[in-house]
Write an enzyme that holds these catalytic residues in place. Structure first.
Site, PDB file in Angstrom:
ATOM      1  N   ASP A 160       0.836  -1.196   0.000  1.00 23.98           N
ATOM      2  CA  ASP A 160       0.000   0.000   0.000  1.00 23.98           C
ATOM      3  C   ASP A 160       0.877   1.255   0.000  1.00 23.98           C
ATOM      4  OD1 ASP A 160      -2.643   1.441   0.475  1.00 23.98           O
ATOM      5  OD2 ASP A 160      -1.533   2.031   2.268  1.00 23.98           O
ATOM      6  N   GLU A 180      -1.870  -5.395  -3.651  1.00 25.75           N
ATOM      7  CA  GLU A 180      -0.915  -4.628  -2.847  1.00 25.75           C
ATOM      8  C   GLU A 180       0.138  -5.549  -2.234  1.00 25.75           C
ATOM      9  OE1 GLU A 180      -3.391  -0.764  -1.279  1.00 25.75           O
ATOM     10  OE2 GLU A 180      -3.734  -2.669  -0.245  1.00 25.75           O
TER      11      GLU A 180
END
Length: 223
Positions: A44, A116
């Site tokens: 992320d 992610e």
């Protein structure tokens, strides 16, 4: 779960440590000792940086507030889920039977988290340059028209992505009233965040008024 070599071909990257890829594709529902939550956390942050860098270089004349809106339109669950689908990632996920039965392989939230996590895994093994090469290529495949006018067209969606990313809330819209004859009726809509009115607009339909109110709110937030 399908052979991970096929996924690596889709990805365009061969992991030196196959266990790192396995971890990135393992959902917490499996109750395994290692799942993809930690790699997701890392990925992320990596994606946030890379998309910010990409926009900074691509749009040299756009102000900071506008770049933040563009980033929010690209760094979000839906966007990453679309990129995961491009890689056919859902076919390779490790899920519990319950999550499998619940359609987990096609859930945006699970696909986004796994995307992610995979980017985080590549970062750990090969560094930022390789993640940039893979992720930005995917981004441009999924969103060939990355430009301010194109992404900002839907002000409601853009606003929601910004407020979710920065404030953790979703805008709500309230009809204040309508006026005018039936053939030319206008609607007044108030936009609220956490119950507080942020903007108000009038349109020839409720939808148009909501879009206008969202546009005004976006302009206020970026100041």
């Amino acid at each position: 779960m399908k052979n991970l070599e096929e996924f690596e071909r889709n990805l365009g990257y061969k992991f030196k440590k196959s266990e790192l890829l396995e971890e990135a594709l393992t959902h917490k529902s499996t109750k395994q000792a290692l799942n993809n939550e930690r790699l997701e956390f890392l990925g992320d942050a990596v994606m946030d940086l890379l998309v910010a860098e990409y926009l900074f270089k691509k749009f040299s004349k756009i102000a900071e507030g506008d770049m933040s809106k563009l980033r929010a339109a690209l760094v979000n669950e839906k966007s990453f889920a679309n990129m995961a689908r491009r890689l056919k990632m859902g076919e390779f996920l490790r899920l519990s039977q319950a999550e499998e039965n619940n359609g987990g392989r096609e859930k945006d939230s699970i696909l986004s988290d796994a995307f992610e996590a995979v980017m985080g895994a590549i970062y750990l093994e090969a560094g930022l340059l390789k993640v940039r090469e893979i992720s930005i290529s995917l981004l441009e495949l999924c969103y060939p028209q990355i430009d301010f006018a194109h992404l900002e067209k839907d002000y409601k969606t853009a606003l929601q992505e910004v407020t979710q990313a920065t404030l953790g809330v979703i805008p709500t819209y309230e009809l204040i009233g309508s006026f005018g004859p039936d053939h030319k009726k206008e609607f007044e809509i108030a936009l609220l965040l956490n119950g507080k009115e942020i903007s108000r607009a009038v349109g020839s339909s409720k939808k148009q008024a909501q879009q206008l109110a969202a546009k005004i709110a976006l302009e206020k937030i970026k100041k």
